[in-house]
Design a protein around this motif. Structure first.
Motif, PDB file in Angstrom:
ATOM      1  N   ASN A 292       5.596   5.295 -16.061  1.00 44.79           N
ATOM      2  CA  ASN A 292       6.903   5.070 -16.682  1.00 44.79           C
ATOM      3  C   ASN A 292       8.071   5.471 -15.784  1.00 44.79           C
ATOM      4  O   ASN A 292       9.222   5.498 -16.230  1.00 44.79           O
ATOM      5  N   THR A 293       7.788   5.766 -14.520  1.00 43.04           N
ATOM      6  CA  THR A 293       8.858   5.983 -13.529  1.00 43.04           C
ATOM      7  C   THR A 293       8.788   4.967 -12.390  1.00 43.04           C
ATOM      8  O   THR A 293       9.624   4.990 -11.492  1.00 43.04           O
ATOM      9  N   LEU A 294       7.807   4.096 -12.425  1.00 42.73           N
ATOM     10  CA  LEU A 294       7.586   3.105 -11.365  1.00 42.73           C
ATOM     11  C   LEU A 294       8.097   1.746 -11.840  1.00 42.73           C
ATOM     12  O   LEU A 294       7.521   1.144 -12.741  1.00 42.73           O
ATOM     13  N   ASP A 295       9.167   1.252 -11.238  1.00 42.31           N
ATOM     14  CA  ASP A 295       9.785  -0.004 -11.661  1.00 42.31           C
ATOM     15  C   ASP A 295       9.163  -1.178 -10.912  1.00 42.31           C
ATOM     16  O   ASP A 295       9.200  -1.234  -9.679  1.00 42.31           O
ATOM     17  N   VAL A 296       8.594  -2.130 -11.664  1.00 43.49           N
ATOM     18  CA  VAL A 296       7.908  -3.268 -11.044  1.00 43.49           C
ATOM     19  C   VAL A 296       8.568  -4.607 -11.392  1.00 43.49           C
ATOM     20  O   VAL A 296       7.986  -5.663 -11.172  1.00 43.49           O
ATOM     21  N   HIS A 297       9.763  -4.578 -11.965  1.00 39.05           N
ATOM     22  CA  HIS A 297      10.588  -5.775 -12.166  1.00 39.05           C
ATOM     23  C   HIS A 297       9.882  -6.875 -12.978  1.00 39.05           C
ATOM     24  O   HIS A 297       9.742  -8.005 -12.505  1.00 39.05           O
ATOM     25  N   PRO A 298       9.454  -6.588 -14.196  1.00 39.72           N
ATOM     26  CA  PRO A 298       8.744  -7.605 -14.983  1.00 39.72           C
ATOM     27  C   PRO A 298       9.594  -8.811 -15.354  1.00 39.72           C
ATOM     28  O   PRO A 298       9.045  -9.849 -15.729  1.00 39.72           O
ATOM     29  N   ALA A 299      10.920  -8.692 -15.244  1.00 40.03           N
ATOM     30  CA  ALA A 299      11.779  -9.844 -15.541  1.00 40.03           C
ATOM     31  C   ALA A 299      11.740 -10.881 -14.430  1.00 40.03           C
ATOM     32  O   ALA A 299      12.177 -12.020 -14.623  1.00 40.03           O
ATOM     33  N   GLN A 300      11.215 -10.501 -13.258  1.00 36.92           N
ATOM     34  CA  GLN A 300      11.174 -11.396 -12.109  1.00 36.92           C
ATOM     35  C   GLN A 300       9.781 -11.992 -11.937  1.00 36.92           C
ATOM     36  O   GLN A 300       8.769 -11.298 -12.110  1.00 36.92           O
ATOM     37  N   ASP A 301       9.735 -13.275 -11.551  1.00 44.20           N
ATOM     38  CA  ASP A 301       8.465 -13.873 -11.167  1.00 44.20           C
ATOM     39  C   ASP A 301       8.014 -13.266  -9.841  1.00 44.20           C
ATOM     40  O   ASP A 301       8.828 -12.884  -8.998  1.00 44.20           O
ATOM     41  N   GLY A 302       6.717 -13.170  -9.652  1.00 42.17           N
ATOM     42  CA  GLY A 302       6.202 -12.606  -8.418  1.00 42.17           C
ATOM     43  C   GLY A 302       6.161 -13.624  -7.302  1.00 42.17           C
ATOM     44  O   GLY A 302       6.392 -14.820  -7.525  1.00 42.17           O
ATOM     45  N   PRO A 303       5.845 -13.156  -6.082  1.00 40.32           N
ATOM     46  CA  PRO A 303       5.613 -11.758  -5.730  1.00 40.32           C
ATOM     47  C   PRO A 303       6.902 -10.932  -5.786  1.00 40.32           C
ATOM     48  O   PRO A 303       7.993 -11.457  -5.574  1.00 40.32           O
ATOM     49  N   VAL A 304       6.754  -9.623  -6.057  1.00 35.50           N
ATOM     50  CA  VAL A 304       7.883  -8.708  -6.073  1.00 35.50           C
ATOM     51  C   VAL A 304       7.586  -7.537  -5.141  1.00 35.50           C
ATOM     52  O   VAL A 304       6.426  -7.242  -4.856  1.00 35.50           O
ATOM     53  N   GLN A 305       8.647  -6.878  -4.655  1.00 32.63           N
ATOM     54  CA  GLN A 305       8.485  -5.666  -3.866  1.00 32.63           C
ATOM     55  C   GLN A 305       8.713  -4.459  -4.759  1.00 32.63           C
ATOM     56  O   GLN A 305       9.670  -4.416  -5.544  1.00 32.63           O
ATOM     57  N   VAL A 306       7.838  -3.487  -4.633  1.00 38.33           N
ATOM     58  CA  VAL A 306       7.870  -2.293  -5.469  1.00 38.33           C
ATOM     59  C   VAL A 306       7.905  -1.064  -4.569  1.00 38.33           C
ATOM     60  O   VAL A 306       7.178  -0.993  -3.566  1.00 38.33           O
ATOM     61  N   VAL A 307       8.742  -0.094  -4.934  1.00 37.99           N
ATOM     62  CA  VAL A 307       8.858   1.151  -4.178  1.00 37.99           C
ATOM     63  C   VAL A 307       8.089   2.252  -4.906  1.00 37.99           C
ATOM     64  O   VAL A 307       8.322   2.507  -6.097  1.00 37.99           O
ATOM     65  N   HIS A 308       7.174   2.904  -4.195  1.00 39.57           N
ATOM     66  CA  HIS A 308       6.413   4.025  -4.742  1.00 39.57           C
ATOM     67  C   HIS A 308       6.862   5.300  -4.042  1.00 39.57           C
ATOM     68  O   HIS A 308       7.009   5.328  -2.820  1.00 39.57           O
ATOM     69  N   ARG A 309       7.080   6.360  -4.806  1.00 42.69           N
ATOM     70  CA  ARG A 309       7.558   7.629  -4.248  1.00 42.69           C
ATOM     71  C   ARG A 309       6.539   8.734  -4.497  1.00 42.69           C
ATOM     72  O   ARG A 309       6.023   8.859  -5.613  1.00 42.69           O
ATOM     73  N   TYR A 310       6.299   9.518  -3.449  1.00 49.43           N
ATOM     74  CA  TYR A 310       5.352  10.631  -3.557  1.00 49.43           C
ATOM     75  C   TYR A 310       5.752  11.707  -2.563  1.00 49.43           C
ATOM     76  O   TYR A 310       5.848  11.453  -1.363  1.00 49.43           O
ATOM     77  N   ARG A 311       6.026  12.902  -3.090  1.00 47.47           N
ATOM     78  CA  ARG A 311       6.402  14.045  -2.261  1.00 47.47           C
ATOM     79  C   ARG A 311       7.571  13.726  -1.328  1.00 47.47           C
ATOM     80  O   ARG A 311       7.556  14.068  -0.138  1.00 47.47           O
ATOM     81  N   GLY A 312       8.555  13.040  -1.863  1.00 39.20           N
ATOM     82  CA  GLY A 312       9.755  12.742  -1.105  1.00 39.20           C
ATOM     83  C   GLY A 312       9.650  11.574  -0.147  1.00 39.20           C
ATOM     84  O   GLY A 312      10.627  11.235   0.530  1.00 39.20           O
ATOM     85  N   GLU A 313       8.491  10.925  -0.087  1.00 42.73           N
ATOM     86  CA  GLU A 313       8.298   9.779   0.796  1.00 42.73           C
ATOM     87  C   GLU A 313       8.205   8.497  -0.026  1.00 42.73           C
ATOM     88  O   GLU A 313       7.692   8.495  -1.146  1.00 42.73           O
ATOM     89  N   GLU A 314       8.710   7.417   0.553  1.00 43.81           N
ATOM     90  CA  GLU A 314       8.665   6.114  -0.101  1.00 43.81           C
ATOM     91  C   GLU A 314       7.739   5.166   0.646  1.00 43.81           C
ATOM     92  O   GLU A 314       7.731   5.157   1.885  1.00 43.81           O
ATOM     93  N   THR A 315       6.961   4.415  -0.101  1.00 43.06           N
ATOM     94  CA  THR A 315       6.180   3.314   0.463  1.00 43.06           C
ATOM     95  C   THR A 315       6.522   2.057  -0.321  1.00 43.06           C
ATOM     96  O   THR A 315       6.855   2.121  -1.512  1.00 43.06           O
ATOM     97  N   ARG A 316       6.468   0.921   0.357  1.00 47.18           N
ATOM     98  CA  ARG A 316       6.835  -0.343  -0.278  1.00 47.18           C
ATOM     99  C   ARG A 316       5.625  -1.268  -0.341  1.00 47.18           C
ATOM    100  O   ARG A 316       4.861  -1.366   0.619  1.00 47.18           O
ATOM    101  N   TRP A 317       5.522  -1.953  -1.464  1.00 43.14           N
ATOM    102  CA  TRP A 317       4.348  -2.777  -1.749  1.00 43.14           C
ATOM    103  C   TRP A 317       4.772  -4.143  -2.250  1.00 43.14           C
ATOM    104  O   TRP A 317       5.745  -4.277  -2.994  1.00 43.14           O
ATOM    105  N   GLN A 318       4.012  -5.148  -1.839  1.00 44.31           N
ATOM    106  CA  GLN A 318       4.211  -6.495  -2.374  1.00 44.31           C
ATOM    107  C   GLN A 318       3.157  -6.721  -3.452  1.00 44.31           C
ATOM    108  O   GLN A 318       1.958  -6.511  -3.227  1.00 44.31           O
ATOM    109  N   VAL A 319       3.618  -7.148  -4.630  1.00 49.90           N
ATOM    110  CA  VAL A 319       2.722  -7.328  -5.768  1.00 49.90           C
ATOM    111  C   VAL A 319       2.739  -8.789  -6.204  1.00 49.90           C
ATOM    112  O   VAL A 319       3.804  -9.381  -6.397  1.00 49.90           O
ATOM    113  N   THR A 320       1.552  -9.360  -6.344  1.00 44.80           N
ATOM    114  CA  THR A 320       1.389 -10.755  -6.738  1.00 44.80           C
ATOM    115  C   THR A 320       0.642 -10.827  -8.062  1.00 44.80           C
ATOM    116  O   THR A 320      -0.378 -10.152  -8.247  1.00 44.80           O
ATOM    117  N   ASP A 321       1.160 -11.626  -8.991  1.00 43.40           N
ATOM    118  CA  ASP A 321       0.482 -11.843 -10.270  1.00 43.40           C
ATOM    119  C   ASP A 321      -0.647 -12.857 -10.080  1.00 43.40           C
ATOM    120  O   ASP A 321      -0.529 -13.809  -9.304  1.00 43.40           O
TER     121      ASP A 321
END
Length: 262
Positions: free
Chosen positions: A205-234
């Protein structure tokens, strides 16, 4: 960690078709995803494909349907790797990579351990369906969920961010709302599996995956102050289930090959 390729050794230990398949996948950036329906009784042909450890796990399930789902998913994954690498299912072995959070190898993300090729894999199963994803490289995540009605005061609050909740619950109650919710849910699960940390890294519930947008979408994941970016395909696997696959956004965005059941 995923074994690194050593040409002097791999030419002897790894079948050439497997090496060529991995090289092709790395160059194209492609992902392969298999999915299959799950029955309620164990198929002897699936059970025969498992190794001794997997058979032991299958026998420890109390419910036959759970044992059947586990057996079919593991057998399906083993057959998928074998077909992709041009080897036999009994030549495929699964292990785990080192956990990126704590360094423990006992609960890290799954990996192909035999043959020792640099392939990232991910498994998922839900009521009635299983899925398996594979790509050359380090990280991949797949999730499949059986669609069911969304309860605004319950599951949605645990899974959605405030922005996502406003979009999903703003839709008319029924199929449109359910589809949007499960799109968000599977995208989130695919990302946390690809990261390799599960919910330890970032609550859904803190990870925004943009459900209003058709995929693929880019999602930012945060852990211990670091960010990683992911491409997600439905993934389209029919009306009964929702599914998504995630990979590092910085890697080549090759095609996603979806293999439907025969």
């Amino acid at each position: 960690m995923t074994p690194r390729r050593n040409t002097a050794i791999s030419e002897v230990r790894i079948p050439r078709p497997a090496l060529e398949a991995v090289d092709r996948m790395r160059e194209s950036g492609e992902i392969h995803v298999w999915w299959w329906p799950l029955g309620t009784r164990t198929d002897p042909a699936d059970y025969a494909v498992l190794d001794e450890v997997e058979r032991g796990r299958a026998q420890r399930f109390h419910a036959e349907a759970d044992a059947a789902a586990f057996t079919a998913t593991r057998a399906g994954a083993r057959r998928a790797v074998a077909a992709l690498l041009g080897i036999e299912p009994h030549q495929v072995g699964f292990g785990r990579r080192t956990c990126p959070g704590c360094g423990d190898r006992e609960h890290g993300p799954p990996a192909v351990s035999d043959p020792p090729v640099p392939l990232a894999v991910s498994l998922s199963r839900t009521a009635g369906a299983g899925a398996f994803a594979i790509r050359a490289g380090d990280w991949v995540g797949v999730d499949v969920e059986a669609r069911r009605p969304v309860e605004p005061a319950g599951l949605a609050d645990m899974v959605l961010t405030a922005t996502e909740s406003a979009h999903v619950l703003g839709l008319p109650e029924g199929p449109a709302r359910d589809a949007a919710f499960h799109r968000a849910w599977t995208r989130k699960e695919a990302v946390v599996k690809a990261v390799g940390l599960g919910l330890l890294g970032m609550a859904l519930n803190t990870l925004d995956v943009h459900p209003a947008q058709d995929g693929p979408v880019q999602v930012v994941h945060r852990y211990r102050g670091e960010e990683t970016r992911w491409q997600v395909t439905d993934l389209d696997i029919g009306e009964r289930w929702a599914a998504s696959v995630a990979r590092p956004a910085a890697d080549p965005a090759g095609p996603v090959h979806l293999h439907a059941p025969a």
